[in-house]
Every structure is written in C-alpha cells, then in structure tokens.
Design an enzyme around this catalytic site. Structure first.
Site, short mmCIF file in Angstrom:
data_model
loop_
_atom_site.label_atom_id
_atom_site.label_comp_id
_atom_site.label_asym_id
_atom_site.label_seq_id
_atom_site.Cartn_x
_atom_site.Cartn_y
_atom_site.Cartn_z
CG MET A 1 -40.97 -6.41 66.30
SD MET A 1 -42.13 -7.39 65.35
CE MET A 1 -43.03 -6.12 64.50
CB CYS A 2 -39.36 -6.14 72.08
SG CYS A 2 -37.97 -7.27 72.21
N GLY A 3 -42.44 -5.85 72.27
CA GLY A 3 -43.52 -4.92 72.52
C GLY A 3 -43.40 -4.39 73.94
NE ARG A 32 -43.80 -3.98 68.67
CZ ARG A 32 -43.35 -3.33 67.60
NH1 ARG A 32 -44.16 -3.11 66.59
NH2 ARG A 32 -42.12 -2.89 67.55
#
Lengths: 300, 245
Positions: A1-3, A32
């Site tokens: 995911m990651c933000g 995230r």
C-alpha cells in the site's frame, strides 16, 4: 500500500513552519504505511561545498571524532550537528571526495543523502515515532517529501525505507511497484549509477539521476521515466529547487494535489491535507495519468 | 476492541429536525450507525455531516429515505451501497463513490476520483465536476450524469444503465460493453473493444431529456450528444461455434 506526501512552498511565508505543517501530513498516512517512515527536507542550503546526511546504528557514535578525521585527512572544514542516529555534515569540498573517504575508512557510517540542500531521515516504526525522533516539527525549509511504508516485497528495514536518493539533492518517494527494475538496474549500473539496495523504487530514483546527468530538465527526465518504467507508480520527486508529481498511465495508485498562492501539497489521500492553512479554499484535484506536474523555484 | 459503546461517542445535535454529526467529535462508525438506526424509526430524516475531512466510508449502506448533506470533501466509498437515500457531497470524493448503489440519489458538487458508481444496480449519481478513471465500471443499472470529463476505461464491462458525459471521455470508453447507453457531448479519446458510435434516435433524445431533468441540469441540449453502445460482437454466443461442443 504505502502513503506518500509532499509539501512545496511557493514563497517564504511558511518556511519556518515547514516541519510543523508537514508532521500531521505524514502521521495522517499511518494507516497506509505503519512499518517505517521517512522524509527528505530541503533547506538550510550551503553556498559553497556540500552537505551530507550520515547515519550510524549506535546513537552514541562519536561524530566529533569523525568530523576531525575528515578535516585532517581531506584538509577541509567540517560543520556538523547530530539528530538522533543521524548527523548532518557540511563540508567545504565536493560530496564525492567525502563519500569515497567514508566508504574506504568508515564503512559503518551510512550515507543517506548528499547535495546542497537535501537531508534524508528515515527509520523503522510508526510515522509518529519518526516525527518525534527527528523533531520534524522544528524543521525549516522550502520543500519536503515523505513516505510511510507498508512493506510488501522486501523486509521492514531502514535500508528498505523511503525516500531514496541516488544523486545530489535528488530524492523520490514511490507508491506502487515496478516490474522491470532488475534489468533497468543493470543498465544503469553499466552507466555508473550506484545502488545500495534491491528495492524497485531506488531504481526509479537512479533512472532520474541518470537522465539529469545527461542534461535533461526535471520535466524531460520524467518524460523518459514514463517511457522506460513499467509498473504501477505514483511518484513524488524533490530536487534542490523543484517538486514533481507523476502517475503511471493506468493510475491505479491514488494521488491528490492541493494548491494555493503559498504552497503545493500532494498526498496519497486527501485526509493528509486537511490540516494545511487555507486548505478549504485551495484548488484540489486528482493528477491525471501520465501527466507530469512540475513546480520549480528559480535558482537565483 | 469495544463495539458496544457507540452511544457515548455519537454526538448528534438536532436543530429544527435536522440531525447534525460533527466528525471532528464523532467517529465515522457512529455516524453510520446513527443513520442506519433511522431504518426502523425514521425519527430524523434530514442530516448534516460536518468536518468530513476526506474520511472514508461516509454514509455507507443507507437503506431509508434520508437526506444527507456532507459539508466538505469525502474519502473512499462515500455513499456506497446506497438504497433510497439522497446523499449530497459539498466537495470532492475519493475512489468508489456510490459503489454498488441500489437506488436513491448521490450528488457530488465537486469532482470524484476513480471507480465512481462502480457496479451500481440502480439510482442516480450526479457528478458536477469531473470523474476519474473507470467511472461506471461494471455497472448494472444505475444512471450516471457527469457535468465534466470522465477518465480512461469508463464503463468497462458495464452491463445496464446510462452514462452521460457533458465533457470529454478518456481512453478505451466502454471496453467490453454489454447494454449500457453511453452519451458523450465532447470528444472521446478512444473507444474500447466492441464499443461503437450509434445513431441518436428520438427515444434516445427522450431518455436524455428525462435524465437531465432528474439530474437538475437544465442547460444541456440532448441534441449535442453522441451515443455509444455495444457492437454485440464480444458477449453474444456465435452459432458458428456450436460445433466446438
């Protein structure tokens, strides 16, 4: 995911509050990416010489001794300050000389970034912890980009944390995954670009470094990236005076941009922008697929 | 995890019959519970949601004739699975607004991100700004009216309903389309597989006129629009292939 998040100031109004405005943005992206977080802040630029962000595992590492060692061996003046496990060294010589010296004589010291203005700080843990650890709220500068990581393909380590920097003052954060990074890494290594990890995002940073070395403008480098990079990505990129956002042609990975007279802010989700001043009246939009958005300050 | 203390963190203020939930003080979960609770009693039919600040899953799963106004930008899946309710977002929305809507009206005053109205079975979705990619993907009977542009892959594998675009459409419009009626006023960057332009007949002018009326857009002339639909080459069984079995 990651933000991913970025904040670029168009004038000096908020320069003293850059870290304070950015801290809640990074923390808002915890859902995230709770595994690790990091940011690259641009500010406190050196006129002559260069600035290196160095890291050592041991919080009690003797940075003063290292500074002295560099001074006596390279015959250059060193100004430095420590921030947790990291120290910022300002040297009156070119970055490469210092990097080579460290690699040969102090291989336990990691080089996080080098350039005129950039400082990269990243660590494993919740974004809130990283914000506190490095006292992000007190930082000043012209622009800053950050990343919160939910690891999917490589281990939760400091080395696998973003942002990645592969060239002077260049830095990139990435949400997505690249599918042709292995071959591209080999090609870039052949051209003399050095990589520290097996991470796909570092290859994207390396590609941009290579194109900029070939004389591309940031916009041209990103046009080449759109042609060459295969996979899913939303990138936010920082250079000494510039800030850019680009999404792949399929645009699976989210992004939102907000712009006022004073700043440009980007985030994976709008939630991360809600604490910015004047956000209620900002122009807010979703960046289009394969369209390059660049903001640059005139360097003098 | 505590799930039974909803009452204590739901701050519903009722002024002149309008229920107001301030998301600076209440959780999204408690907002949705307060809205769902109306299904049996219908004590409060009109709602105001303050400080949405891009949070996800606002006003999802409603199944009563409520009127909900969300004052600000909303995050993902806003008004998802809507049934009967009329939800208005006074701002932009993230991905999947009104996804799987069954009936009712969802109106976005700003722009919507990707997958607006995805898989929606019925109801009306009005987007007054632009819609991102995959608008109306796999929809099954809803009507979507977009005042601005729609992004790439809109109506991908969409089965039934209507998509009206008053601006331009992105790449691969209507790819692998079933029986959705698509109307576009501006340009279409490219048509997807098995999607073709079709003749505008009187019944289509009539359909558009009625849609604009329902959407409250009185400044559009149905005669300015082109119609696109399925060439029906992909999803129909060809009798020539019968020998394969």
């Amino acid at each position: 995911m990651c933000g991913i998040v970025g904040l670029y100031l168009k004038n000096d109004k908020y320069e003293n509050q850059l870290g304070k405005l950015f801290s809640p943005m990074l923390i808002a992206m915890t859902e995230r990416g709770p595994d690790s977080a990091g940011f690259a802040v641009y500010g406190d630029a050196v006129e002559d010489g260069n600035k290196l962000t160095l890291r050592h595992e041991d919080e009690n590492y003797d940075w003063a001794a290292l500074a002295k060692d560099i001074e006596s061996n390279l015959g250059t003046q060193v100004d430095w300050f420590q921030n947790s496990k990291v120290a910022v060294f300002k040297v009156a010589t070119d970055a490469e000389t210092v990097e080579d010296f460290l690699e040969q004589n102090h291989e336990d010291v990691l080089i996080m970034s080098s350039g005129k203005s950039i400082e990269i700080l990243k660590e494993v843990g919740l974004p809130e912890r990283i914000v506190e650890m490095f006292k992000l709220g007190e930082m000043k500068g012209s622009h800053i980009i950050g990343h919160t990581r939910m690891a999917t393909e490589s281990a939760v380590t400091m080395a696998g944390s973003h942002p990645f920097s592969t060239g002077l003052d260049l830095c990139l954060v990435h949400n997505g995954s690249l599918s042709n990074h292995n071959r591209l890494r080999q090609e870039l290594q052949h051209e003399g670009i050095e990589f520290d990890t097996q991470n796909d995002s570092e290859v994207a940073a390396g590609f941009l470094t290579y194109r900029l070395q070939q004389g591309d403008s940031l916009n041209e480098a990103l046009e080449h990236a759109l042609e060459k990079l295969d996979g899913f990505y939303t990138f936010t990129i920082g250079t000494k005076d510039g800030f850019a956002v680009v999404r792949d042609p399929i645009a699976c990975k989210p992004a939102v941009i907000a712009e006022t007279d004073d700043y440009v802010a980007m985030a994976s989700e709008y939630q991360a922008l809600t604490t910015l001043p004047g956000i209620e009246d900002a122009k807010v939009w979703e960046p289009e697929p394969s369209k390059i958005y660049v903001w640059e300050r005139n360097s003098n | 995890m505590t799930t039974n203390n909803l009452a204590e963190n739901t701050a519903v203020e009722t002024v002149a019959g309008v229920g107001t939930v301030d998301l600076a003080k209440s959780s999204v979960r408690s907002l949705n519970q307060a809205l769902h609770d109306q299904h049996d009693q219908m004590a409060i039919t009109q709602w105001e949601v303050l400080n949405p600040k891009g949070q996800h899953n606002l006003a999802v799963g409603l199944d009563a004739k409520l009127k909900v106004d969300i004052r600000g930008h909303a995050g993902y899946y806003c008004a998802g699975m809507n049934k009967e309710a009329e939800v208005t977002v006074h701002g932009n929305t993230g991905q999947g607004v009104a996804e799987n809507m069954m009936s009712g009206v969802v109106r976005i005053k700003g722009s919507a991100s990707s997958a607006a109205g995805a898989t929606a079975h019925g109801g009306l979705l009005v987007i007054e700004g632009d819609a991102g990619s995959r608008c109306g993907i796999s929809m099954k009977g809803a009507d979507i009216v977009v005042r601005g542009n729609v992004g790439h892959m809109s109506c991908f594998m969409a089965q039934a309903g209507t998509l009206v675009v008053c601006g331009d459409a992105g790449e691969a419009l209507g790819d692998s389309l079933y029986e959705v009626h698509i109307y576009v006023k501006g340009s279409v960057k490219s048509l997807g597989a098995d999607c073709i332009e079709k003749e505008m007949r009187p019944e289509h002018i009539e359909e558009l006129t009625e849609l604009f009326e329902r959407a409250g857009m009185d400044d559009q002339d149905p005669r300015d629009f082109k119609r696109y639909g399925s060439a029906r080459q992909l999803y129909n069984f060809k009798v020539d292939n019968a020998g394969a079995y």
